[in-house]
Design a protein around this motif. Structure first.
Motif, PDB file in Angstrom:
ATOM      1  N   GLN A  28     -71.167 -57.335 -50.387  1.00 51.45           N
ATOM      2  CA  GLN A  28     -69.727 -57.766 -51.108  1.00 51.45           C
ATOM      3  C   GLN A  28     -69.006 -56.745 -51.228  1.00 51.45           C
ATOM      4  OE1 GLN A  28     -70.088 -60.362 -54.466  1.00 51.45           O
ATOM      5  NE2 GLN A  28     -71.689 -61.731 -53.587  1.00 51.45           N
ATOM      6  N   LYS A  29     -69.386 -55.505 -51.845  1.00 52.40           N
ATOM      7  CA  LYS A  29     -68.757 -54.180 -51.900  1.00 52.40           C
ATOM      8  C   LYS A  29     -68.147 -53.788 -50.736  1.00 52.40           C
ATOM      9  CE  LYS A  29     -67.281 -50.833 -54.382  1.00 52.40           C
ATOM     10  NZ  LYS A  29     -65.975 -50.796 -55.183  1.00 52.40           N
ATOM     11  N   CYS A  30     -68.924 -53.534 -50.070  1.00 54.16           N
ATOM     12  CA  CYS A  30     -68.523 -53.125 -48.538  1.00 54.16           C
ATOM     13  C   CYS A  30     -67.446 -53.834 -47.762  1.00 54.16           C
ATOM     14  CB  CYS A  30     -69.780 -53.113 -47.650  1.00 54.16           C
ATOM     15  SG  CYS A  30     -69.577 -52.479 -45.889  1.00 54.16           S
ATOM     16  N   MET A  31     -67.689 -55.158 -47.850  1.00 56.91           N
ATOM     17  CA  MET A  31     -66.651 -56.008 -47.153  1.00 56.91           C
ATOM     18  C   MET A  31     -65.296 -56.086 -48.038  1.00 56.91           C
ATOM     19  SD  MET A  31     -68.479 -57.082 -44.556  1.00 56.91           S
ATOM     20  CE  MET A  31     -67.610 -58.546 -43.843  1.00 56.91           C
ATOM     21  N   GLU A  32     -65.340 -56.071 -49.233  1.00 58.13           N
ATOM     22  CA  GLU A  32     -64.138 -55.845 -50.146  1.00 58.13           C
ATOM     23  C   GLU A  32     -63.592 -54.600 -49.598  1.00 58.13           C
ATOM     24  OE1 GLU A  32     -65.431 -56.126 -54.275  1.00 58.13           O
ATOM     25  OE2 GLU A  32     -65.809 -58.134 -53.849  1.00 58.13           O
ATOM     26  N   LEU A  33     -64.070 -53.607 -49.613  1.00 60.59           N
ATOM     27  CA  LEU A  33     -63.547 -52.349 -49.136  1.00 60.59           C
ATOM     28  C   LEU A  33     -62.991 -52.437 -47.696  1.00 60.59           C
ATOM     29  CD1 LEU A  33     -66.117 -49.758 -50.696  1.00 60.59           C
ATOM     30  CD2 LEU A  33     -63.916 -50.185 -51.349  1.00 60.59           C
ATOM     31  N   TYR A  34     -63.720 -53.091 -46.887  1.00 63.79           N
ATOM     32  CA  TYR A  34     -63.180 -53.299 -45.593  1.00 63.79           C
ATOM     33  C   TYR A  34     -61.943 -54.054 -45.506  1.00 63.79           C
ATOM     34  CZ  TYR A  34     -64.014 -53.966 -40.450  1.00 63.79           C
ATOM     35  OH  TYR A  34     -63.932 -54.210 -39.267  1.00 63.79           O
ATOM     36  N   PHE A  35     -62.146 -55.310 -45.982  1.00 62.31           N
ATOM     37  CA  PHE A  35     -60.775 -56.234 -46.030  1.00 62.31           C
ATOM     38  C   PHE A  35     -59.691 -56.169 -47.133  1.00 62.31           C
ATOM     39  CE2 PHE A  35     -64.227 -58.892 -43.740  1.00 62.31           C
ATOM     40  CZ  PHE A  35     -63.386 -58.920 -42.555  1.00 62.31           C
ATOM     41  N   CYS A  36     -60.228 -55.826 -48.498  1.00 59.57           N
ATOM     42  CA  CYS A  36     -59.126 -56.126 -49.409  1.00 59.57           C
ATOM     43  C   CYS A  36     -58.697 -54.591 -49.234  1.00 59.57           C
ATOM     44  CB  CYS A  36     -59.829 -56.320 -50.635  1.00 59.57           C
ATOM     45  SG  CYS A  36     -60.585 -58.054 -50.698  1.00 59.57           S
ATOM     46  N   ASP A  37     -59.268 -53.545 -49.282  1.00 59.65           N
ATOM     47  CA  ASP A  37     -58.869 -52.051 -49.242  1.00 59.65           C
ATOM     48  C   ASP A  37     -58.487 -51.536 -48.145  1.00 59.65           C
ATOM     49  OD1 ASP A  37     -59.249 -52.665 -51.943  1.00 59.65           O
ATOM     50  OD2 ASP A  37     -61.041 -51.324 -52.296  1.00 59.65           O
ATOM     51  N   ASP A  38     -58.718 -52.456 -47.134  1.00 56.83           N
ATOM     52  CA  ASP A  38     -58.545 -51.951 -45.594  1.00 56.83           C
ATOM     53  C   ASP A  38     -58.801 -50.482 -45.368  1.00 56.83           C
ATOM     54  OD1 ASP A  38     -57.682 -52.413 -42.897  1.00 56.83           O
ATOM     55  OD2 ASP A  38     -55.667 -51.763 -43.338  1.00 56.83           O
ATOM     56  N   LEU A  39     -60.110 -50.225 -45.929  1.00 55.94           N
ATOM     57  CA  LEU A  39     -60.456 -48.805 -45.374  1.00 55.94           C
ATOM     58  C   LEU A  39     -61.163 -48.697 -44.355  1.00 55.94           C
ATOM     59  CD1 LEU A  39     -62.197 -47.811 -49.058  1.00 55.94           C
ATOM     60  CD2 LEU A  39     -59.962 -47.388 -48.102  1.00 55.94           C
ATOM     61  N   SER A  40     -61.195 -47.465 -43.565  1.00 59.09           N
ATOM     62  CA  SER A  40     -62.065 -47.538 -42.382  1.00 59.09           C
ATOM     63  C   SER A  40     -63.579 -47.344 -42.686  1.00 59.09           C
ATOM     64  CB  SER A  40     -61.386 -46.221 -41.785  1.00 59.09           C
ATOM     65  OG  SER A  40     -62.123 -45.057 -42.450  1.00 59.09           O
ATOM     66  N   LEU A  41     -64.356 -47.446 -41.768  1.00 57.40           N
ATOM     67  CA  LEU A  41     -65.688 -47.261 -41.824  1.00 57.40           C
ATOM     68  C   LEU A  41     -66.368 -45.920 -42.314  1.00 57.40           C
ATOM     69  CD1 LEU A  41     -67.174 -48.791 -38.389  1.00 57.40           C
ATOM     70  CD2 LEU A  41     -66.590 -50.040 -40.650  1.00 57.40           C
ATOM     71  N   ALA A  42     -65.477 -44.910 -41.934  1.00 57.80           N
ATOM     72  CA  ALA A  42     -65.810 -43.706 -42.522  1.00 57.80           C
ATOM     73  C   ALA A  42     -65.439 -43.499 -43.938  1.00 57.80           C
ATOM     74  CB  ALA A  42     -64.952 -42.478 -41.645  1.00 57.80           C
ATOM     75  N   GLU A  43     -64.383 -43.947 -44.274  1.00 59.36           N
ATOM     76  CA  GLU A  43     -64.046 -44.126 -45.733  1.00 59.36           C
ATOM     77  C   GLU A  43     -64.923 -44.835 -46.582  1.00 59.36           C
ATOM     78  OE1 GLU A  43     -58.950 -43.793 -45.383  1.00 59.36           O
ATOM     79  OE2 GLU A  43     -59.910 -45.712 -45.023  1.00 59.36           O
ATOM     80  N   ILE A  44     -65.351 -46.055 -45.941  1.00 59.24           N
ATOM     81  CA  ILE A  44     -66.545 -46.767 -46.699  1.00 59.24           C
ATOM     82  C   ILE A  44     -67.490 -45.913 -46.808  1.00 59.24           C
ATOM     83  CG2 ILE A  44     -67.592 -48.915 -46.863  1.00 59.24           C
ATOM     84  CD1 ILE A  44     -65.301 -50.234 -45.213  1.00 59.24           C
ATOM     85  N   ALA A  45     -67.898 -45.196 -45.749  1.00 61.63           N
ATOM     86  CA  ALA A  45     -69.196 -44.340 -46.043  1.00 61.63           C
ATOM     87  C   ALA A  45     -69.125 -43.370 -47.167  1.00 61.63           C
ATOM     88  CB  ALA A  45     -69.448 -43.940 -44.540  1.00 61.63           C
TER      89      ALA A  45
END
Length: 121
Positions: A28-45
């Motif tokens: 959930q946290k990963c997907m929220e960062l990906y969709f809600c915060d629109d972070l790149s994969l590197a930023e999420i990592a």
């Protein structure tokens, strides 16, 4: 190809909206960062202190999981169908009111509303 990936991303976001509560906290946290915060994969990592590849793999696994939920439960498809039926019922009512048409169109609207309310399901 760009449009296809955009369509896939939109679908994944919609699936996440419907089934996200069934995912693990980390997913959930990963997907929220990906969709809600629109972070790149590197930023999420960076945020989750894992590799970019780990995030990529996690998102792919989540995508498969969400598609599996949808194939079994079909909540998204049902929601899309319900929206289509509501638009149809609204159009029929508007026509009926504009043209002073009575029982036949109203019966169609009633059948649609019965289907939406579960009377015919």
């Amino acid at each position: 190809m760009q449009e296809n990936s955009l369509e896939q991303r939109v679908r994944l976001g919609r699936l996440f909206d419907v089934y996200g509560g069934l995912l693990t906290e980390k997913q959930q946290k990963c997907m929220e960062l990906y969709f809600c915060d629109d972070l790149s994969l590197a930023e999420i990592a960076d945020e989750l202190e894992v590799s970019r590849q780990a995030i990529h793999d996690l998102i792919k696994r989540v995508e498969h999981t969400l598609e599996r939920y949808e194939s079994k439960l079909a909540l998204l498809a049902r929601n899309d169908n319900d929206k289509k039926l509501l638009v149809q019922a609204n159009r029929l009512l508007a026509e009926c009111l504009a043209q002073n048409q009575g029982p036949a169109k109203l019966q169609q609207v009633r059948r649609i509303l019965d289907e939406l309310s579960g009377e015919s399901r």
